[in-house]
Design an enzyme around this catalytic site. Structure first.
Site, PDB file in Angstrom:
ATOM      1  CB  CYS A  85      20.402  -5.380 -26.192  1.00  0.00           C
ATOM      2  SG  CYS A  85      19.280  -4.761 -24.940  1.00  0.00           S
ATOM      3  CG  HIS A  95      26.392  -6.733 -24.903  1.00  0.00           C
ATOM      4  ND1 HIS A  95      25.844  -5.816 -25.774  1.00  0.00           N
ATOM      5  CD2 HIS A  95      25.407  -7.051 -24.019  1.00  0.00           C
ATOM      6  CE1 HIS A  95      24.581  -5.576 -25.415  1.00  0.00           C
ATOM      7  NE2 HIS A  95      24.299  -6.307 -24.356  1.00  0.00           N
ATOM      8  CG  HIS A 155      22.713  -1.037 -23.575  1.00  0.00           C
ATOM      9  ND1 HIS A 155      22.582  -1.209 -24.923  1.00  0.00           N
ATOM     10  CD2 HIS A 155      22.441  -2.237 -23.015  1.00  0.00           C
ATOM     11  CE1 HIS A 155      22.243  -2.465 -25.179  1.00  0.00           C
ATOM     12  NE2 HIS A 155      22.154  -3.113 -24.032  1.00  0.00           N
TER      13      HIS A 155
END
Lengths: 405, 85, 360
Positions: free
Chosen positions: A160, A293, A328
């Site tokens: 990620c 994040h 995400h």
């Protein structure tokens, strides 16, 4: 070596917009892209919500006007879409004599096609042409071919945090004068593989995700692509380019704690933020806004919060997670949130951390939950991933003596 | 109960690929995580799937795993209580 | 491109030949008659805690062993950065999860293979093992993967961000991935003797796998045995001339001429169509330079150039060219400058230059 690097072009596509303007509009009016699944074929359709781009594979190919005889993956199509925008907005052209490179990130690569045709690959291979679109570098080459880029290309995959690392690597290629302009970013399409994978980890929220909220139950996946064009500051000024932001600092650290979980004291995230701020030559107090994040998982938000507390003490800057807008987007998330951070800085507004209601007791600080005016000179953005890969980038406002977009 | 405990030991060894460990090495009251077998959060998720696959029991919240998977014994007790099929 | 002096202090490889704990340097090689070549497994338990071993697939294990060997040789127990390159990443775990997902209709799936399917698993596991919190990156662009990792390492050293960098290239082969790529003639369908692979007429390459890691250093020390002079890549050359210009330009920036190169290690892989690119160079631009080949030892894989670098730096260390890599008995001078040239199906071309360390 001390030469700075600036952003001269941007392109983005996600569930909240097909370009920079649409993205900004959705962020301003608080419109999420997350909703019921209608594109991805999965048995979990009614179980989860996703940040889908509401175009089928066929519709995407037609919209982009690409050669239908080529083996396109959804990942490559999204990448081409965003990269074309970035290329055009920076006014790049193939006959400029500039050395132009492409550093792209992806985690799933061509999995969106592989998972449909995999059993066929093993037997008759009617879908033969898609065998070689599986690897992570395929989308990078499809984009390079679409834009006629030859001078340098590579692909990064660090889960990620992938596309923040492509920004970092691209900036360093410029500093070493190996290229004159570099398109950096990433692309990831939704796939059953990732949806089911995250489901086995039991970190998918069935409802809309609630980053930094005490009642958070997990993340929502999304898809998209984003690219920045980076050039050396001196070249951009000499070429009278629009200069959108400065890439001021960046760092990559490893949590070295566990394959998937973050350490309790948020060591990796702390080191990434600390080193990025130091690299920018500023102090933590100079950071005006953090695009965190903030995935909405129990573990991430808590440890990211702990790391922020360690770095900023009692003066944590205003912060928000925009994942409740886009979902995400994995390999694309770093660059998508970089673009959101830059937009935020250039209009001096903090976009809200939507769905926030209740403060997390252990960290006891509150994300920005309404669109808020703020003079922003330096913005920090974070992306953390499996394998302990943690990255942070600082963007700074362009001084008024240089042309602004 | 005894039979269930023995079966569980074998299933856990297989599911978690515990090389060099035999059912006799596992004490049913020892903790599976931390000091004992040294399992971690990923193993806990593997055990959740094991319960669903082998015993038809679904656990919705991974946090519940902490108590259920404390030891082989607590796991066996949980299965006896909840088994439907 | 010249960045800053970058020295090689240690290397380790796990490939389909005996390379771990060997006194000899490729003197004898294993002969295979297989569809694809697989690594000679070291005793993994000697290098990896059994508790950790249970979850690791082959690619992770071979990375850790080769990284450990490289670090041991360099005499370091910590590094300032870890860079890995892998073209296909964790194929075993990816296949496991993908097959289970398709066969079980998206139900009853377990997390381990999904977690370990990400390409950064090796870099992450090495960091975890070393407790290393530094810069950590994974490059995943086919035959550019290892080269990108090398370039990143050289830039880190030039930026004085790192003194010691661990860099590696790793790929694994599986039955399924082999089978799939035979469908598009990337790999040979039938068994083939590795010693005769360059004369095999079947389409495709003899496939293989391997891992090679290096400790690169900013400073020359008593451990140093080679110097990395440069790395460069070329994407889809539009003509032979463009490829030749790429090689010439690379040597110019490395401040060397063709006559300075003592050996070229080429990436021929037994694919009759694409080996022609190597042959054209060997009989053209590079005709005055002795050539060696290495893929009969390890098979073709995306990061095979990392094994070529292991061989090249080994030649500089041992001051000897093993007969197992050269086509004809090597009669040239003891090599000081070795060029590695590799390409994937005339799409991704790369050059790596390694030399005896400069006196400094």
């Amino acid at each position: 070596m001390a030469e700075g690097v600036v952003v001269t072009g941007m392109g983005i596509v996600s569930s909240i917009g097909f370009n920079v303007d649409e993205t900004l509009h959705s962020l301003m009016i608080g419109k999420t892209g997350i909703g019921k699944i209608s594109i991805l074929e999965t048995i979990h359709r009614d179980e989860f919500v996703l940040g889908e781009i509401k175009l089928t594979h066929q519709q995407l190919m037609e919209k982009l006007g690409v050669d239908l005889n080529l083996p396109w993956t959804r990942t490559a199509l999204l990448g081409v879409w965003a990269a074309r925008q970035a290329y055009q907005s920076a006014g790049l052209s193939k006959n400029s004599g500039k050395r132009i490179g492409l550093v792209s990130a992806s985690t799933v690569g061509g999995m969106d096609r592989s998972e449909l045709y995999y059993k066929d690959f093993l037997t008759d291979a009617i879908h033969k042409s898609h065998i070689d679109t599986h690897h992570a570098g395929n989308s990078t080459e499809m984009i390079a071919d679409d834009l006629n880029i030859h001078d340098y290309l590579t692909t990064i995959s660090t889960a990620c945090s992938s596309s923040l690392n492509s920004i970092m690597f691209g900036a360093r290629l410029l500093k070493h004068n190996l290229l004159d302009a570099v398109i950096v970013g990433g692309t990831d399409a939704l796939s059953r593989f990732t949806l089911n994978g995250f489901n086995t980890l039991m970190i998918l929220d069935h409802e809309h995700c609630r980053p930094f909220d005490a009642t958070r139950r997990g993340l929502n996946l999304g898809e998209g692509a984003g690219y920045l064009v980076l050039e050396r500051t001196s070249d951009a000024i000499a070429g009278k380019k629009q200069v959108i932001a400065q890439v001021a600092g960046y760092a990559n650290a490893n949590d070295a704690f566990h394959q998937t979980a973050s350490s309790d004291n948020g060591e990796g995230p702390f080191l990434a933020m600390q080193r990025a701020v130091a690299k920018a030559g500023i102090t933590p107090q100079d950071i005006d806004y953090i695009n965190v994040h903030g995935t909405g998982t129990d573990n991430n938000d808590l440890t990211e919060g702990v790391a922020m507390k360690r770095l900023f003490g009692d003066h944590v800057p205003l912060f928000s997670s925009t994942k409740a807008f886009t979902g995400h987007t994995l390999g694309a998330t770093g660059v998508i949130e970089s673009i959101i951070s830059i937009l935020s800085m250039n209009i001096d507004k903090v976009f809200p951390n939507i769905n926030f209601k209740e403060v997390i007791e252990e960290i006891n600080f509150v994300p920005v939950s309404q669109l808020t005016d703020l003079n922003i000179n330096h913005v920090l953005t974070n992306s953390f991933g499996f394998g302990g890969n943690d990255s942070s980038v600082v963007f700074s406002k362009v001084p008024s003596n240089i042309s602004r977009s | 109960m005894e039979a269930l405990i023995e079966k569980l030991k074998e299933q856990i060894i297989k599911q978690l690929n515990l090389e060099d460990i035999t059912p006799a090495d596992i004490n049913e009251e020892d903790s599976l995580f931390g000091e004992g077998l040294g399992l971690d959060s990923i193993d806990a998720l593997e055990l959740i799937v094991l319960l669903e696959k082998e015993y038809g029991i679904r656990i919705e919240n991974p946090k519940d795993g902490q108590k259920i998977f404390f030891s082989i014994k607590t796991m066996a007790e949980f299965i006896q209580e909840h088994q439907k099929k | 491109m010249m960045l800053a002096p970058t020295y090689i202090d240690g290397s380790g490889a796990v490939v389909p030949q005996p390379t771990v704990n060997q006194d000899k340097f490729l003197e004898e090689i294993l002969e295979y008659n297989e569809r694809f070549l697989q690594v000679v497994s070291p005793v993994y338990k000697d290098y990896i805690d059994v508790k950790l071993l249970r979850r690791m697939s082959k690619i992770v294990k071979m990375s850790i062993v080769s990284a450990r060997v490289a670090m041991q040789q360099a005499g370091v127990d910590q590094v300032d950065a870890i860079m890995t390159g892998t073209g296909m990443g964790c194929q075993i775990d990816t296949e496991k999860f993908l097959n289970a997902m398709i066969e079980n209709g998206e139900t009853l799936l377990t997390p381990t293979s999904f977690i370990q399917s990400t390409h950064n698993t090796m870099g992450g596991q090495i960091a975890l093992m070393l407790g290393n919190k530094n810069h950590n990156l994974t490059y995943v662009h086919r035959t550019f993967s290892f080269e990108s990792a090398l370039l990143d390492a050289m830039m880190m050293i030039a930026e004085k961000e790192a003194q010691k960098v661990l860099v590696g290239g790793i790929d694994e082969i599986t039955d399924e991935s082999w089978l799939i790529k035979t469908q598009i003639d990337y790999y040979k369908k039938h068994a083939c003797k590795n010693s005769e692979v360059y004369n095999d007429l079947q389409p495709g390459a003899l496939s293989g796998e391997g891992s090679a890691f290096f400790v690169l250093s900013a400073d020359r020390s008593e451990k140093t045995y080679a110097q990395l002079k440069g790395v460069s890549t070329l994407y889809k050359p539009r003509s032979n001339k463009e490829l030749e210009d790429f090689i010439k330009r690379f040597l110019v920036t490395s401040e060397l001429g063709l006559s300075d190169i003592d050996l070229v290690i080429m990436g021929n892989n037994g694919d009759p169509v694409f080996d022609r690119v190597y042959e054209d160079l060997a009989t053209g631009l590079l005709k005055t330079i002795p050539t060696g080949r290495f893929k009969h030892l390890c098979g073709e894989y995306d990061t095979a150039s990392s094994f070529a670098l292991w061989i090249a730096s080994g030649i500089l260390r041992h001051q000897h060219v093993p007969s197992t890599i050269s086509q004809h008995p090597f009669k040239g001078r003891t090599p000081k400058n070795i060029l590695i040239y590799n390409h994937f199906r005339n799409i991704n071309h790369s050059l790596i230059l390694v030399s005896t360390p400069d006196a400094s």
